[in-house]
Design an enzyme around this catalytic site. Structure first.
Site, short mmCIF file in Angstrom:
data_model
loop_
_atom_site.label_atom_id
_atom_site.label_comp_id
_atom_site.label_asym_id
_atom_site.label_seq_id
_atom_site.Cartn_x
_atom_site.Cartn_y
_atom_site.Cartn_z
N HIS A 195 13.37 -3.48 16.93
CA HIS A 195 13.08 -2.05 17.06
C HIS A 195 13.87 -1.22 16.07
O HIS A 195 13.39 -0.21 15.55
CB HIS A 195 13.37 -1.60 18.49
CG HIS A 195 12.22 -1.87 19.41
ND1 HIS A 195 12.33 -1.91 20.76
CD2 HIS A 195 10.93 -2.12 19.13
CE1 HIS A 195 11.15 -2.17 21.29
NE2 HIS A 195 10.29 -2.31 20.32
N ARG A 209 -6.68 4.64 11.56
CA ARG A 209 -6.35 3.60 12.55
C ARG A 209 -6.44 4.24 13.94
O ARG A 209 -5.46 4.74 14.47
CB ARG A 209 -4.94 3.06 12.31
CG ARG A 209 -4.82 2.17 11.07
CD ARG A 209 -3.40 1.60 10.98
NE ARG A 209 -3.32 0.43 10.11
CZ ARG A 209 -2.83 0.46 8.88
NH1 ARG A 209 -2.40 1.59 8.35
NH2 ARG A 209 -2.76 -0.65 8.17
N ARG A 239 -11.93 3.60 11.85
CA ARG A 239 -11.99 2.21 12.32
C ARG A 239 -12.00 2.23 13.85
O ARG A 239 -11.19 2.92 14.46
CB ARG A 239 -10.77 1.43 11.82
CG ARG A 239 -10.77 0.01 12.34
CD ARG A 239 -9.72 -0.83 11.68
NE ARG A 239 -8.38 -0.51 12.15
CZ ARG A 239 -7.29 -1.09 11.67
NH1 ARG A 239 -7.39 -1.97 10.69
NH2 ARG A 239 -6.11 -0.78 12.13
N GLU A 277 -11.03 -9.04 6.82
CA GLU A 277 -9.65 -9.43 7.15
C GLU A 277 -9.54 -10.92 7.45
O GLU A 277 -8.45 -11.45 7.61
CB GLU A 277 -9.16 -8.68 8.39
CG GLU A 277 -9.18 -7.18 8.23
CD GLU A 277 -8.78 -6.47 9.50
OE1 GLU A 277 -7.63 -6.04 9.59
OE2 GLU A 277 -9.63 -6.31 10.40
N ASP A 289 -4.02 -8.56 7.12
CA ASP A 289 -4.48 -9.66 7.96
C ASP A 289 -5.09 -10.78 7.12
O ASP A 289 -4.88 -11.95 7.42
CB ASP A 289 -5.50 -9.15 8.99
CG ASP A 289 -4.79 -8.53 10.18
OD1 ASP A 289 -3.81 -9.13 10.64
OD2 ASP A 289 -5.22 -7.46 10.65
N ARG A 323 2.18 -12.35 9.81
CA ARG A 323 2.61 -11.27 8.91
C ARG A 323 3.92 -10.62 9.35
O ARG A 323 4.59 -9.96 8.57
CB ARG A 323 1.50 -10.21 8.77
CG ARG A 323 1.22 -9.43 10.03
CD ARG A 323 -0.09 -8.69 9.93
NE ARG A 323 0.08 -7.24 9.89
CZ ARG A 323 -0.91 -6.37 9.98
NH1 ARG A 323 -2.16 -6.79 10.08
NH2 ARG A 323 -0.70 -5.09 9.95
N CYS A 338 -7.76 -1.49 1.85
CA CYS A 338 -6.92 -0.58 2.63
C CYS A 338 -5.66 -1.27 3.14
O CYS A 338 -4.87 -0.68 3.84
CB CYS A 338 -7.70 0.02 3.80
SG CYS A 338 -8.24 -1.21 4.99
C1 PEP Z 1 -5.06 -4.93 7.30
O1 PEP Z 1 -5.10 -5.90 8.07
O2 PEP Z 1 -4.86 -5.03 6.08
C2 PEP Z 1 -5.24 -3.56 7.83
C3 PEP Z 1 -5.35 -2.52 7.02
O3 PEP Z 1 -5.26 -3.43 9.19
P1 PEP Z 1 -3.92 -3.35 10.10
O4 PEP Z 1 -2.75 -3.38 9.16
O5 PEP Z 1 -4.03 -2.10 10.89
O6 PEP Z 1 -4.05 -4.60 10.91
MG MG Z 2 -5.77 -5.60 10.17
#
Ligand code: PEP
Ligand code: MG
Length: 852
Positions: free
Chosen positions: A467, A574, A611, A704, A728, A738, A775
């Site tokens: 955190h 988002r 989204r 993704e 992703d 990730r 993105c």
């Molecule tokens: C991604 O996966 O690159 C993306 C933009 O979505 P998020 O980071 O919200 O999972």
């Molecule tokens: Mg994503």
């Protein structure tokens, strides 16, 4: 068939179950029926029958009618955590009762102040046998009015067991702190119903039908109890495996205390603490980047505040009062802090303090503290003991994520302890340009840091996912976690350079080194100013190719900033931020108002891509229970959650369709993996548009998942546009989480494998004349920008502060050179090689087209 009349067991307002603020009841997992908001305090028998069980916490009772209908009456929400306080059951299991007999008396005032809600659920557990319902609405009177009437099939279908073998699980330790109460029992029973086999839950010499919520509840399985799953039938082995797994993980209950792992259990690499990096240079300490950035300053050691407490109490009542007052004040402080963060549209930080508030009502903590007080100890002593016991237990777990929560507990524990003892928690007086070094900083320390004096910090504990790391990133403070413990011995005032981007702290930096960094920082600041001055100009390459630069946003506040920073629209809204930090899903009206406000802030002629809800994996929603999964990133997340609960998607799509009248709005589905998912989601969009008599909006997909990139040509025939989510895509293509503290540095979107997937996606889109954006995070990475352009993407959607810099960089690039660079990168062997190629190219004048 039998018709059974259920008489209202309480007086009050009848509510549909869907409105109950507990997803397990609202989604009818326990059974179908009605809820009552009670105005009296005695729960009456709603029909004649036999009492099957009265929960040990006294808040719930089950009753079976002679026809075999099983009725659960559950007073309040989450009242199991009250552990019997406020409830006086008047019956016991085995009693026969007539309609109107008193079953449970309860203290209405106590519940009103201690329970999450008084709503009382009256549900038929075996409602799969009900063929028709007639339900009351409005005010009902206990013992008089009919609450509902059901037509009930007499015969229960039994599971197929003919000649099949029986499979028995290992013993499973129940991790649920309040045992298998209604909620976990419902999750388990629902899962059991998905198998053909007959399934039993065995506790000692007693057993229960695992398909029956009431039977499971009647078994009274408590925390730490050992149970076994026994199945007989064709799918017995799978059933046992799945049920045992779900039981061991708490059946979706929050705050389970993990049962100790058997000695033979192997610990997965992900759960083990990351190996610490170590440097051989005594002046260079290394750690994990918790928040990138560069800082120059002087070391300042921070030590955790210890509050000494008196063991002996001044009397049970006085001490109990002290504890209650301190907790109430801490709760008020935290909710004020959370509200102010929410107002600043900072949901990540707000969520951390919401979690602290939750900790304050942890029944185990309170129980330890209260039992100490009852033995004559002081509130301060009892509370400190409770916090220390729990935090030490968490810190000792091999699961790093849980271990990091110990720090949160110590933080909130100190807040309460300071209030009990009247200790002033003074902020330390930091020197100018302080680089803080601590074993651990608490979220409270980090949230209140004096940014004018503190330029960075290093902790020896924690990781990139703690955190504190999240807070550091949102404050923009460079920070390292997991630094070598030698850092704790560095004297105050030692000059240091913290390069959190590469994970190093250089000590005793020479004047020359410091001046080099300062010069670089100054140059960066000048560049930032110049980029901002030109932010409103378009991003056109030196050979005339215009790139569209959009922004990634989380809400209205961000939308208002885009235009000033030169963003040409929203490439990714988002929408999940709208759904987080709440106790229920936002209504269609709330969503409509927010999407409309975004459209109005962005203005006409600028695209806005919304989204649809992308939750699951690392983005849980408290009111949307997704059973715990071993690997949630590969499980129910993104569009899979929405297609599984289409009412959420339908509500969101209606709000988006209505808001489309106010801007250039498109919709985008996350985590699309198969064409079938895209078709299902689009069908819902078309249906809702037809219901509203509105035209459907363009529908694109996030790319993704590697399978989607590989199938881009097929998807391009049916999706209106693509947006590549490289965050992703990278984790799935490289099979590396990730957020993994150890693997994070290797999860690099510049890996040639990812670039190939991007190139393939672009080619697929082109074959059907569709646009492609990126993105994910690499769209903001200066090394990736020329490659993405060279690979042929049409637009980049980046984090807002990066917009001016990305635009400025594109104005220096030539399309031709970018294409050549991308071609070379596709043939490279590793991400490091790709980065080296980009660095070399930057030194070539041809990169800017100067020689062309
Ligand atoms: C991604 O996966 O690159 C993306 C933009 O979505 P998020 O980071 O919200 O999972
Ligand atoms: Mg994503």
């Amino acid at each position: 068939m039998a018709q059974i009349r259920i008489i209202s067991p309480l007086s009050g307002q009848a509510w549909p179950l869907e409105r109950v603020p507990d997803p397990v009841f609202a989604q009818k997992m326990v059974g179908d029926g009605l809820s009552i908001d009670p105005v009296n305090n005695v729960l009456l028998a709603a029909c004649d029958g036999e009492i099957l069980s009265v929960h040990a916490a006294g808040h719930a009772v089950t009753l079976r009618t002679p026809e075999g209908l099983e009725l659960i009456m559950h007073v309040g929400i989450d009242t199991v955590t009250l552990k019997g306080e406020g409830f006086m059951p008047r019956v016991k299991a085995g009693d026969r009762v007539s309609t109107g007999a008193p079953l449970i008396e309860f203290d209405l005032d106590y519940l009103a102040t201690h329970a999450k809600s008084l709503l009382t659920q009256i549900v038929v557990a075996n409602s799969d046998r009900v063929t028709a319902w007639e339900r009351a609405s409005g005010i009902v009177t206990a013992g008089k009015d009919t609450l509902f009437t059901v037509t009930f099939a007499a015969e229960e279908t039994t599971a197929a067991t003919n000649g099949a073998k029986t499979v028995t699980s290992e013993a499973i330790l129940i991790p649920n702190r309040t045992g298998l109460h209604a909620r976990p029992a419902a999750v388990l029973a629902n899962l059991a119903k998905s198998f053909q086999s007959a399934i039993k839950l065995q506790l000692g010499d007693r057993s229960a039908n695992a398909r029956s919520v009431t039977a499971i509840m009647a078994l009274e399985v408590s925390h730490g109890a050992k149970v076994q799953v026994i199945a007989t039938g064709a799918d017995a082995a799978t059933a046992v495996e799945k049920l045992a797994e779900v039981l061991a993980q708490g059946c979706g209950d929050e705050g389970c205390t993990p049962a100790p792992a058997p000695a033979t259990t192997t610990v997965s690499a992900a759960a083990a603490p990351p190996a610490r990096r170590k440097s051989t240079d005594p002046d260079l300490l290394v750690g994990v980047s918790a928040s990138p950035g560069l800082a120059v300053g002087e070391v300042f050691q921070v030590r955790r505040m210890e509050i000494e407490v008196q063991e002996a109490g001044a009397g049970v009542d006085i001490e109990r009062h002290r504890l209650e007052n301190a907790i109430a004040t801490a709760q008020a402080q935290l909710s004020a802090l959370r509200a102010s963060l929410h107002a600043k549209a900072d949901p990540a930080k707000a969520a951390i303090f919401a979690a602290h508030e939750e900790l304050l009502s942890d029944p185990d903590l309170l129980e330890i503290a209260e039992s100490a007080i009852a033995k004559g100890k002081s509130a301060a002593f009892g509370w400190k003991k409770a916090v220390t016991t729990h935090a030490d237990r968490l810190a000792a777990l091999r699961n790093e994520l849980l271990a990091q929560r110990a720090n949160d507990l110590r933080d909130v524990g100190l807040r309460v302890l300071a209030l009990i003892t009247g200790t002033e928690v003074r902020e330390p007086q930091y020197p100018a340009n302080a680089i803080l070094i601590a074993e651990d900083l608490t979220p409270s320390d980090t949230a209140t840091l004096d940014r004018s004096r503190v330029v960075g910090f290093c902790t020896t504990r924690g990781g990139a996912t703690s955190h504190v790391a999240i807070l550091a990133r949102s404050l923009g403070i460079p920070a390292l976690a997991g630094v070598e413990p030698a850092a704790l011995d560095v004297p105050n005032g030692t000059p240091a350079i913290l390069d959190a981007s590469i994970g190093t702290l250089r000590l005793r930096a020479s004047a020359e080194q410091i001046s080099r960094v300062r010069t670089a920082q100054q140059a960066a600041e000048e560049r930032r100013k110049a980029n901002q001055e030109h932010a409103l100009e378009p991003a056109v390459t030196t050979d005339g190719m215009r790139m569209e630069i959009l922004g990634n946003i989380g809400g209205v506040r961000d939308a208002a900033q885009i235009a000033k920073l030169g963003g040409e629209g929203v490439g990714l809204l988002r929408s999940e931020f709208l759904f987080m930090e709440r106790s229920d899903a936002p209504s269609e009206e709330e969503q409509f108002a927010m999407y409309k406000a975004v459209a109005e802030a962005i203005g006409p002629g600028h695209p806005i891509i919304i989204r649809t809800l992308d939750v699951g994996g690392d983005k849980p929603l408290p009111y949307l229970p997704i059973p715990k999964e071993d690997n949630p990133f590969l499980g129910e997340r993104g569009i899979r959650v929405c297609l599984d609960r289409p009412e959420i998607l339908r509500t969101q799509l209606r709000a988006i369709l209505r808001a489309a009248a106010f801007g250039d709005i498109s919709v985008m589905f996350p985590m699309i993996t198969t064409l079938e998912e895209l078709r299902d989601a689009k069908a819902i969009l078309v249906e809702e548009a037809a219901n509203l008599n509105l035209p459907p909006v363009p529908a694109g997909i996030m790319v993704e998942v590697p399978a989607t990139a590989v199938m881009a040509a097929q998807f391009a025939r049916e999706a209106d546009f693509f947006s590549i989510g490289t965050n992703d895509l990278t984790q799935y293509a490289l099979a590396m989480d990730r957020g993994h503290p150890k693997l994070a540095p290797k999860v690099d979107g510049l890996n040639p494998a990812i670039l190939k997937l991007i190139g393939h996606t672009v080619n697929g889109a082109r074959s059907a004349g569709k646009r492609v954006g990126v993105c994910g995070g690499i769209a903001t990475d200066a090394s990736a920008v020329p490659l993405l352009i060279g690979l042929g993407v049409d637009e980049l959607s980046v984090s807002l502060p990066a917009i001016p810099a990305v635009k400025a960089q594109i104005r220096t690039l030539s399309m031709d050179a970018c294409r050549k660079l991308a071609e070379a990168a596709l043939a490279a062997e590793s991400a490091d090689d790709v980065r080296a190629l980009v660095r070399n190219a930057e030194r070539e004048p041809s990169m800017t087209g100067a020689e062309a």
